[in-house]
Scaffold this motif. Structure first.
Motif, PDB file in Angstrom:
ATOM      1  N   MET A 205      49.148 -11.172  67.696  1.00  0.00           N
ATOM      2  CA  MET A 205      49.295  -9.703  68.038  1.00  0.00           C
ATOM      3  C   MET A 205      50.133  -8.922  66.867  1.00  0.00           C
ATOM      4  SD  MET A 205      47.940  -8.586  70.531  1.00  0.00           S
ATOM      5  CE  MET A 205      48.674  -6.748  70.157  1.00  0.00           C
ATOM      6  N   ALA A 206      51.097  -9.640  66.203  1.00  0.00           N
ATOM      7  CA  ALA A 206      51.842  -8.838  65.393  1.00  0.00           C
ATOM      8  C   ALA A 206      50.944  -8.116  64.172  1.00  0.00           C
ATOM      9  CB  ALA A 206      52.751  -9.604  64.785  1.00  0.00           C
ATOM     10  N   ASP A 207      49.730  -9.152  63.736  1.00  0.00           N
ATOM     11  CA  ASP A 207      49.088  -8.479  62.710  1.00  0.00           C
ATOM     12  C   ASP A 207      48.150  -7.285  62.949  1.00  0.00           C
ATOM     13  OD1 ASP A 207      46.852 -11.307  62.630  1.00  0.00           O
ATOM     14  OD2 ASP A 207      47.797 -10.459  64.330  1.00  0.00           O
ATOM     15  N   LEU A 208      47.737  -7.257  64.446  1.00  0.00           N
ATOM     16  CA  LEU A 208      47.292  -6.078  64.570  1.00  0.00           C
ATOM     17  C   LEU A 208      47.989  -4.681  64.917  1.00  0.00           C
ATOM     18  CD1 LEU A 208      45.017  -7.391  67.659  1.00  0.00           C
ATOM     19  CD2 LEU A 208      44.396  -6.861  65.216  1.00  0.00           C
ATOM     20  N   THR A 209      49.175  -4.986  64.777  1.00  0.00           N
ATOM     21  CA  THR A 209      49.973  -3.839  64.991  1.00  0.00           C
ATOM     22  C   THR A 209      49.871  -2.820  63.775  1.00  0.00           C
ATOM     23  OG1 THR A 209      51.665  -5.028  66.230  1.00  0.00           O
ATOM     24  CG2 THR A 209      52.321  -3.011  65.609  1.00  0.00           C
ATOM     25  N   THR A 210      49.683  -1.350  64.078  1.00  0.00           N
ATOM     26  CA  THR A 210      49.564  -0.371  63.076  1.00  0.00           C
ATOM     27  C   THR A 210      50.617   0.522  63.280  1.00  0.00           C
ATOM     28  OG1 THR A 210      47.962   1.057  64.444  1.00  0.00           O
ATOM     29  CG2 THR A 210      46.986  -0.770  62.916  1.00  0.00           C
ATOM     30  N   ALA A 211      50.635   1.508  62.256  1.00  0.00           N
ATOM     31  CA  ALA A 211      51.860   2.564  62.527  1.00  0.00           C
ATOM     32  C   ALA A 211      51.738   3.447  63.541  1.00  0.00           C
ATOM     33  CB  ALA A 211      51.685   3.395  61.114  1.00  0.00           C
ATOM     34  N   ALA A 212      50.338   3.676  64.234  1.00  0.00           N
ATOM     35  CA  ALA A 212      50.259   4.485  65.521  1.00  0.00           C
ATOM     36  C   ALA A 212      50.574   3.679  66.709  1.00  0.00           C
ATOM     37  CB  ALA A 212      48.657   4.928  65.623  1.00  0.00           C
ATOM     38  N   ASP A 213      50.765   2.392  66.504  1.00  0.00           N
ATOM     39  CA  ASP A 213      50.861   1.578  67.939  1.00  0.00           C
ATOM     40  C   ASP A 213      52.430   1.450  68.232  1.00  0.00           C
ATOM     41  OD1 ASP A 213      48.365  -0.466  66.750  1.00  0.00           O
ATOM     42  OD2 ASP A 213      48.196   1.031  68.227  1.00  0.00           O
ATOM     43  N   ALA A 214      52.604   1.033  69.653  1.00  0.00           N
ATOM     44  CA  ALA A 214      53.996   0.621  70.029  1.00  0.00           C
ATOM     45  C   ALA A 214      54.347  -0.385  69.306  1.00  0.00           C
ATOM     46  CB  ALA A 214      53.928   0.290  71.602  1.00  0.00           C
ATOM     47  N   GLY A 215      55.763  -0.178  68.851  1.00  0.00           N
ATOM     48  CA  GLY A 215      56.353  -1.293  68.138  1.00  0.00           C
ATOM     49  C   GLY A 215      57.739  -0.914  67.806  1.00  0.00           C
ATOM     50  N   PRO A 216      58.585  -1.811  67.155  1.00  0.00           N
ATOM     51  CA  PRO A 216      59.860  -1.420  66.698  1.00  0.00           C
ATOM     52  C   PRO A 216      60.199  -0.151  66.166  1.00  0.00           C
ATOM     53  CG  PRO A 216      59.383  -3.886  66.507  1.00  0.00           C
ATOM     54  CD  PRO A 216      57.941  -3.140  66.768  1.00  0.00           C
TER      55      PRO A 216
ATOM     56  N   LEU B 200      49.901   6.177  75.991  1.00  0.00           N
ATOM     57  CA  LEU B 200      50.917   5.298  75.161  1.00  0.00           C
ATOM     58  C   LEU B 200      50.772   4.003  75.485  1.00  0.00           C
ATOM     59  CD1 LEU B 200      54.158   6.922  74.737  1.00  0.00           C
ATOM     60  CD2 LEU B 200      52.389   6.442  72.980  1.00  0.00           C
ATOM     61  N   GLU B 201      50.485   3.726  77.072  1.00  0.00           N
ATOM     62  CA  GLU B 201      50.460   2.269  77.385  1.00  0.00           C
ATOM     63  C   GLU B 201      49.077   1.804  77.126  1.00  0.00           C
ATOM     64  OE1 GLU B 201      50.615   1.759  81.897  1.00  0.00           O
ATOM     65  OE2 GLU B 201      52.673   2.520  81.472  1.00  0.00           O
ATOM     66  N   VAL B 202      48.074   2.702  77.168  1.00  0.00           N
ATOM     67  CA  VAL B 202      46.544   2.113  76.839  1.00  0.00           C
ATOM     68  C   VAL B 202      46.751   1.925  75.281  1.00  0.00           C
ATOM     69  CG1 VAL B 202      44.285   2.556  76.660  1.00  0.00           C
ATOM     70  CG2 VAL B 202      45.603   3.626  78.459  1.00  0.00           C
ATOM     71  N   LEU B 203      47.250   2.691  74.413  1.00  0.00           N
ATOM     72  CA  LEU B 203      47.360   2.486  72.931  1.00  0.00           C
ATOM     73  C   LEU B 203      47.820   1.208  72.804  1.00  0.00           C
ATOM     74  CD1 LEU B 203      48.030   6.241  71.667  1.00  0.00           C
ATOM     75  CD2 LEU B 203      45.810   4.866  71.141  1.00  0.00           C
TER      76      LEU B 203
ATOM     77  N   GLN C  31      43.595  -2.367  71.222  1.00  0.00           N
ATOM     78  CA  GLN C  31      43.878  -2.945  69.865  1.00  0.00           C
ATOM     79  C   GLN C  31      42.949  -3.966  69.478  1.00  0.00           C
ATOM     80  OE1 GLN C  31      47.731  -4.394  69.277  1.00  0.00           O
ATOM     81  NE2 GLN C  31      48.656  -2.141  69.940  1.00  0.00           N
ATOM     82  N   ALA C  32      42.226  -4.716  70.444  1.00  0.00           N
ATOM     83  CA  ALA C  32      41.168  -5.492  69.997  1.00  0.00           C
ATOM     84  C   ALA C  32      39.976  -4.703  69.511  1.00  0.00           C
ATOM     85  CB  ALA C  32      40.813  -6.340  71.223  1.00  0.00           C
ATOM     86  N   ALA C  33      39.685  -3.500  70.564  1.00  0.00           N
ATOM     87  CA  ALA C  33      38.599  -2.601  70.415  1.00  0.00           C
ATOM     88  C   ALA C  33      38.601  -2.074  69.060  1.00  0.00           C
ATOM     89  CB  ALA C  33      38.481  -1.763  71.458  1.00  0.00           C
ATOM     90  N   ALA C  34      39.842  -1.610  68.850  1.00  0.00           N
ATOM     91  CA  ALA C  34      40.162  -0.770  67.361  1.00  0.00           C
ATOM     92  C   ALA C  34      39.945  -1.833  66.236  1.00  0.00           C
ATOM     93  CB  ALA C  34      41.492  -0.231  67.471  1.00  0.00           C
ATOM     94  N   ALA C  35      40.461  -2.904  66.624  1.00  0.00           N
ATOM     95  CA  ALA C  35      40.495  -4.042  65.551  1.00  0.00           C
ATOM     96  C   ALA C  35      38.680  -4.400  65.023  1.00  0.00           C
ATOM     97  CB  ALA C  35      41.210  -5.260  65.697  1.00  0.00           C
TER      98      ALA C  35
ATOM     99  N   ARG D 262      36.639   7.917  74.267  1.00  0.00           N
ATOM    100  CA  ARG D 262      35.896   8.237  75.499  1.00  0.00           C
ATOM    101  C   ARG D 262      35.866   7.012  76.383  1.00  0.00           C
ATOM    102  NH1 ARG D 262      30.615  11.968  74.350  1.00  0.00           N
ATOM    103  NH2 ARG D 262      31.813  13.837  73.413  1.00  0.00           N
ATOM    104  N   GLY D 263      35.588   5.733  75.870  1.00  0.00           N
ATOM    105  CA  GLY D 263      35.269   4.799  76.439  1.00  0.00           C
ATOM    106  C   GLY D 263      36.740   4.021  77.007  1.00  0.00           C
ATOM    107  N   TYR D 264      37.684   4.027  76.020  1.00  0.00           N
ATOM    108  CA  TYR D 264      38.999   3.266  76.261  1.00  0.00           C
ATOM    109  C   TYR D 264      40.137   4.049  76.789  1.00  0.00           C
ATOM    110  CZ  TYR D 264      36.689  -0.777  74.347  1.00  0.00           C
ATOM    111  OH  TYR D 264      35.674  -1.707  74.309  1.00  0.00           O
ATOM    112  N   LEU D 265      40.257   5.356  75.965  1.00  0.00           N
ATOM    113  CA  LEU D 265      41.539   6.086  76.330  1.00  0.00           C
ATOM    114  C   LEU D 265      41.499   6.857  77.460  1.00  0.00           C
ATOM    115  CD1 LEU D 265      44.133   6.145  75.045  1.00  0.00           C
ATOM    116  CD2 LEU D 265      43.307   7.816  73.519  1.00  0.00           C
ATOM    117  N   THR D 266      40.424   7.778  77.449  1.00  0.00           N
ATOM    118  CA  THR D 266      40.629   8.897  78.329  1.00  0.00           C
ATOM    119  C   THR D 266      40.559   8.420  79.819  1.00  0.00           C
ATOM    120  OG1 THR D 266      39.150  10.226  76.889  1.00  0.00           O
ATOM    121  CG2 THR D 266      39.351  11.033  79.122  1.00  0.00           C
ATOM    122  N   ARG D 267      39.630   7.563  80.291  1.00  0.00           N
ATOM    123  CA  ARG D 267      39.539   7.011  81.763  1.00  0.00           C
ATOM    124  C   ARG D 267      41.090   6.403  82.142  1.00  0.00           C
ATOM    125  NH1 ARG D 267      35.280   4.169  85.613  1.00  0.00           N
ATOM    126  NH2 ARG D 267      36.830   3.126  86.774  1.00  0.00           N
TER     127      ARG D 267
END
Lengths: 287, 336
Positions: free
Chosen positions: A1-12, B228-231, B237-241, B251-256
């Motif tokens: 999980m840690a390597d997926l964390t980017t600046a925009a995400d929740a984190g420390p 924020l919870e969704v993000l 995160q997997a979808a973004a990755a 549209r598909g992940y965040l708004t709903r």
């Protein structure tokens, strides 16, 4: 999980930024409230006119000269009235929220700790009270009880108490199952002793967070009721009543009768809101 | 099917609450001080006049009798006769509901749209300057007394700039608008009355703006928190990755997912708006439901007070019910 964390995400890093923001909000709110408290406590000692003193030579005088913020239609000094009114508005708001907390906490403790029939009956009664939008309930009770500062404390407290009862009840139901409560009972402490010493202090966290926000709402309700003529009435100095008296002046372009009391009200409520928001952010409460 | 059963169960739960409201309102208006008869008779009326008037409105009957008459009337759609005006309460109310609903619905819809866009924008910049500024601005809006904000807007937009019509009434009478629903904007659109539509819209700008500013903050906070919870969720995160496009993600992940908590809150805000509208109508002389109910309260007009309070409680309860059903549609976990 840690390597997926980017600046925009929740984190420390963001958690730290959130805490800083929460602290800023709490400081800003406290500063605004301090400012208003200072103005309404010290201000009245420095002004030349009494809050209900009539200057027969000046009705609706614009700001300047003997009246720094002008006068209203009765020839009363706006500055003096605005400062004096603050004592009443802040006092009534804080007193009503304190009363609501005490009343609601007592009911919530009773319902949550006893459970069963008592809980059922109390919750159904609260349902009826919460079947109305809060301001409508306040309006109806104030209209039926009659105005005046004392009644307003009662009205706002009655309207707010159910929410506190629910908050405290929910907490108590969790806390009463915890090991230390059982330990207290096994050790032979009385039911009331356990409730007072162990359950109550551990059930008040959400109340502490909500109460400041609630003070802001209480001020708005109080001023709103007075604005409609159901609370404190002119000549008594109260922000909502002053704004009400200035309603007609606004269409004629006279701003000074209603803008100053509204600004004071806004700054006080904003102070409570910032403080409440900061406390919520810090406690991680999501509403 | 599941949804229908869920809705039916919630509807049944609302019945005892509404019965409670009916009883409490009936008793409270009669027990607390104030006499509706004295307010219509004037200072020179004798005790005999008062007794005659009381008999005319059935107020000389024992309480249980009055209550049975009242409840019997409710079930046959008869809300009684106003003591102040002598007119049927139901027909008086019908004229007043449209203008108020127009105000409240427009304000809640605009505020919800605004909160969705701004809340998601704010969540994606969480912790940065834009996010903080927006949140503080929303708090300022939420701290404004609506009756004062209304006056300040009148001062600026009417008295100083002259951009909007005078704050009295809802539409220019010269436009000959035919009333259908009582909501002037809707009626103008239905009858194809262009000038009336423009006039009604002009009158609506300030009151709606006032209410939107006051109610947008709690909605904004909710959308932002959910987003924020969704993000932060693994699915997002997997979808973004996997490199999905910004558009698909939004549209598909965040708004709903971010809107799941909104219905319950929108219901709460709707209730808040109903309360607010009493003040806003007063400022703008809107002559809607709020002003009518307020007058009823002031003169202890029992039938008007009972009808308006029960109708508000009914609307409020139904709105929450609808919100719960919408929530169940958006979030299948609730239905279990």
């Amino acid at each position: 999980m840690a390597d997926l964390t980017t600046a925009a995400d929740a984190g420390p890093p963001r958690a730290a930024a959130d805490r800083r923001f929460a602290t800023t909000l709490i400081r800003a709110g406290s500063a605004l409230l301090g400012l208003v408290a200072f103005a309404v406590l010290v201000g009245p000692l420095l002004v030349r006119w009494g809050p209900e003193e009539i200057d027969p030579a000046a009705s609706l005088a614009p700001p300047g000269g003997a009246h720094p913020l002008g006068t209203d239609v009765n020839g009363m000094d706006i500055l003096s009235r605005v400062l004096h009114a603050g004592r009443l508005d802040l006092g009534v708001a804080i007193a009503s929220v304190a009363l609501a907390v005490v009343l609601g906490t007592a009911l919530g403790l009773l319902a949550g700790y006893r459970g069963g029939r008592v809980d059922d009956v109390l919750m159904r009664v609260l349902d009826v009270f919460q079947a109305f939008p809060a301001f409508i309930l306040a309006l109806a009770v104030a209209a039926l009880l009659g105005g005046g500062a004392g009644n307003l404390v009662l009205v706002v407290a009655l309207v707010n108490a159910p929410a506190y009862a629910r908050l405290v009840r929910a907490e108590v139901r969790t806390v009463r199952e915890l090991p230390f409560v059982e330990a207290s009972r096994t050790a032979g402490a009385s039911g009331l002793g356990t409730l007072w010493r162990h359950v109550l202090p551990n059930s008040l966290t959400p109340v502490r967070v909500i109460a400041p926000l609630n003070c802001g709402w209480a001020m708005l309700t109080l001023a709103g009721l007075s604005f409609l003529g159901l609370g404190v009435t002119v000549p008594a100095a109260e922000w909502g009543a002053m704004i009400s008296l200035g309603t007609g002046d606004v269409v004629a372009g006279r701003w000074w009768t209603s803008v100053p009391p509204g600004l004071f009200l806004l700054v006080s409520v904003l102070g409570f809101s910032l403080l409440g928001e900061g406390l919520q952010e810090r406690a991680g409460v999501v509403r | 099917m599941r949804i229908a059963r869920f809705a039916a169960r919630r509807l049944l739960q609302a019945v005892p609450v509404l019965l409670g409201v009916i009883v409490v309102t009936f008793v409270l208006v009669r027990v607390l001080p104030g006499d509706p008869i004295r307010t219509i008779l004037g200072p020179n009326a004798t005790e005999a006049d008062a007794a005659a008037a009381r008999a005319r409105y059935g107020l000389d009957q024992p309480l249980w009798r009055q209550f049975l008459d009242y409840v019997g009337g409710l079930f046959s759609g008869d809300l009684g006769t106003s003591i102040q005006s002598g007119a049927s309460v139901a027909s008086e109310m019908a004229v007043r509901v449209g203008p108020t609903m127009e105000l409240v619905v427009l304000a809640v819809v605009i505020a919800t749209l605004l909160a969705t866009v701004l809340g998601i924008w704010s969540a994606r910049r969480a912790g940065r300057a834009g996010d903080h500024t927006l949140r503080v601005l929303a708090l300022v809006g939420n701290s404004l007394p609506e009756f004062w904000l209304g006056l300040v807007l009148i001062l600026l937009a009417y008295s100083v700039l002259g951009w909007v019509p005078a704050p009295s009434g809802r539409v220019d009478p010269d436009t000959d608008l035919t009333l259908i629903t009582g909501a002037d904007l809707l009626d103008a659109a239905l009858t194809g009355n262009g000038p009336a539509f423009a006039s009604a819209a002009g009158h609506l700008v300030l009151p709606v703006l006032t209410m939107v500013v006051v109610i947008v903050a709690p909605l904004l906070r909710s959308v932002r928190a959910s987003a924020l919870e969704v993000l932060g969720s693994e699915a997002y995160q997997a979808a973004a990755a996997h490199g999905l496009s910004e558009r698909t993600l939004l549209r598909g992940y965040l708004t709903r997912a971010a809107l799941v908590r909104l219905p319950a809150l929108a219901a709460l805000v709707f209730g808040f708006a109903i309360g607010s509208t009493v003040l806003v109508e007063y400022v703008f002389s809107w002559q809607g439901f709020g002003q009518w109910a307020l007058r009823g309260l002031l003169y202890r007009d029992y039938p008007v007070v009972q009808a308006s309070v029960v109708v508000i409680a009914l609307c409020y309860t139904l709105i929450f019910l609808i919100a719960d059903v919408v929530h169940a549609v958006l979030d299948p976990r609730v239905r279990i």
